[in-house]
Design an enzyme around this catalytic site. Structure first.
Site, PDB file in Angstrom:
ATOM      1  N   SER A  73       0.719  -1.093   0.064  1.00 50.11           N
ATOM      2  CA  SER A  73       0.054   0.038  -0.255  1.00 50.11           C
ATOM      3  C   SER A  73       1.007   1.269  -0.107  1.00 50.11           C
ATOM      4  O   SER A  73       1.661   1.482   0.806  1.00 50.11           O
ATOM      5  CB  SER A  73      -0.990  -0.235   1.318  1.00 50.11           C
ATOM      6  OG  SER A  73      -1.538   1.245   1.539  1.00 50.11           O
ATOM      7  N   ASN A  74       0.563   2.220  -1.147  1.00 57.38           N
ATOM      8  CA  ASN A  74       1.194   3.231  -1.144  1.00 57.38           C
ATOM      9  C   ASN A  74       0.641   4.290   0.171  1.00 57.38           C
ATOM     10  O   ASN A  74       1.335   5.276   0.650  1.00 57.38           O
ATOM     11  CB  ASN A  74       1.009   4.358  -2.275  1.00 57.38           C
ATOM     12  CG  ASN A  74       1.879   3.445  -3.612  1.00 57.38           C
ATOM     13  OD1 ASN A  74       2.868   3.153  -3.446  1.00 57.38           O
ATOM     14  ND2 ASN A  74       0.985   2.872  -4.410  1.00 57.38           N
TER      15      ASN A  74
END
Ligand SMILES: *Cc1c(COP(=O)(O)O)cnc(C)c1O
Length: 319
Positions: A73-74
């Site tokens: 996840s960014n």
């Protein structure tokens, strides 16, 4: 109505410029909005949302935040960095590859352990709780359970939905649209948890600019989540709520599934690197740019087109 408070995290406005060589190839007047260059924690669209979300967390008296997502996840990476700046503990419940139940579990994931965003999360001191792969609903439940456990242990958690897509996340992108000082026929962006597309769609509703979200999830029903998100955004900005038909969404470029690189997406990543020296990511922006190329050659997209680069580059080092 008073606008919600925000804390400073990113350098804005982010740059916007023409992509002359790619635009010539495609026969359109192509521009790019560089949210890969937000100047915060290696860039990406989540920094804008976090300016509002961290302010709300602090105002709630929280001592920690809890969210969930994929291990690459960014959002978790940028949240971890924002928490570091404001002295909050960051907890994230993650799956290696969350999937959509109806579409089934995608195969072909090639994620490398301890790389990309996961490595950066470790550097930032994010408390990652890895749970076995399952569908998104199971992941949301695991996050709620984790928040309850933190509370029982005497913490004051602030829960942030996946991707930061609360009404405040959508507000951030409604505001970001004010950085666009030219008229476009199309704005094309990667879309997943929805606050980027929802904020931009509200900002350009009633203008000639159409916002196209290229979805990273194989789930057409997701438009109803965007409509709900918009219904909570509308009162914050004094606008009428938009119906599902106001959202232009493309589901034809997901490839093998959420979080799994596609051949087309990888080709778009190499193309833009070699033509313009700009990096895209394998989960979101690469697939979105592949859609832009495809829909331009089929004549759906024409005229002046702005590609909104949402970042995600650390995932290049994990897949
Ligand atoms: C989160 C993310 C998106 C999707 O944005 P949403 O607001 O969640 O729809 C697109 N691209 C990248 C690189 C992202 O990290």
């Amino acid at each position: 109505m008073d606008r919600p408070r925000r804390v400073p995290l990113i350098v804005s406005p982010t740059p916007m410029h023409q992509l002359g060589r790619a635009g010539d190839d495609l026969g359109i007047d192509l521009w790019i909005k560089r949210d890969d260059l937000t100047g915060f924690a290696l860039g990406g669209n989540k920094g804008r949302k976090l300016e509002y979300l961290i302010a709300a967390a602090l105002d709630s008296g929280a001592d920690c935040v809890v969210t969930c997502g994929a291990i690459q996840s960014n959002f978790v990476r940028q949240l971890g960095a924002a928490c570091a700046c404001y002295g909050l503990e960051c907890h994230a419940v993650v799956m290696r590859l969350p999937y959509d139940q109806a579409a089934g579990k995608p195969s072909g994931g090639t994620e490398l352990a301890n790389s990309g965003n996961e490595l950066l999360d470790q550097l930032l001191g994010v408390h990652l709780q890895v749970v076995p792969d399952d569908d998104w609903e199971v992941l949301y439940k695991a996050m709620e359970l984790h928040a309850t456990e933190l509370q029982q242990a005497g913490h004051r958690p602030y829960v942030i939905p996946v991707g930061g897509s609360s009404p405040l996340g959508a507000l951030a992108f409604y505001e970001a649209a004010k950085e666009i000082d030219q008229e476009f026929d199309w704005i094309v962006t990667a879309s997943s948890s929805g606050s980027t597309q929802t904020g931009l769609t509200y900002a350009f509703a009633g203008t000639r600019t159409r916002v196209l979200g290229v979805c990273s999830d194989p789930e057409p029903e997701i438009v109803h989540d965007f409509v709900d998100l918009g219904s909570s955004l509308a009162p914050l900005i004094g606008r009428d709520r938009l119906e599902a038909s106001s959202f232009a969404m493309d589901f034809d470029h997901v490839g093998p599934g959420y979080g799994v690189p596609s051949e087309e997406g990888n080709a778009a990543i190499s193309y833009l690197a070699r033509r313009e020296g700009i990096f895209l990511d394998p989960v979101y922006s690469g697939k979105a740019f592949a859609a832009l190329m495809d829909l331009t050659s089929s004549g759906v997209l024409a005229g002046r087109v702005l590609f909104w680069h949402t970042g995600g580059i650390p995932a290049l080092f994990a897949m």
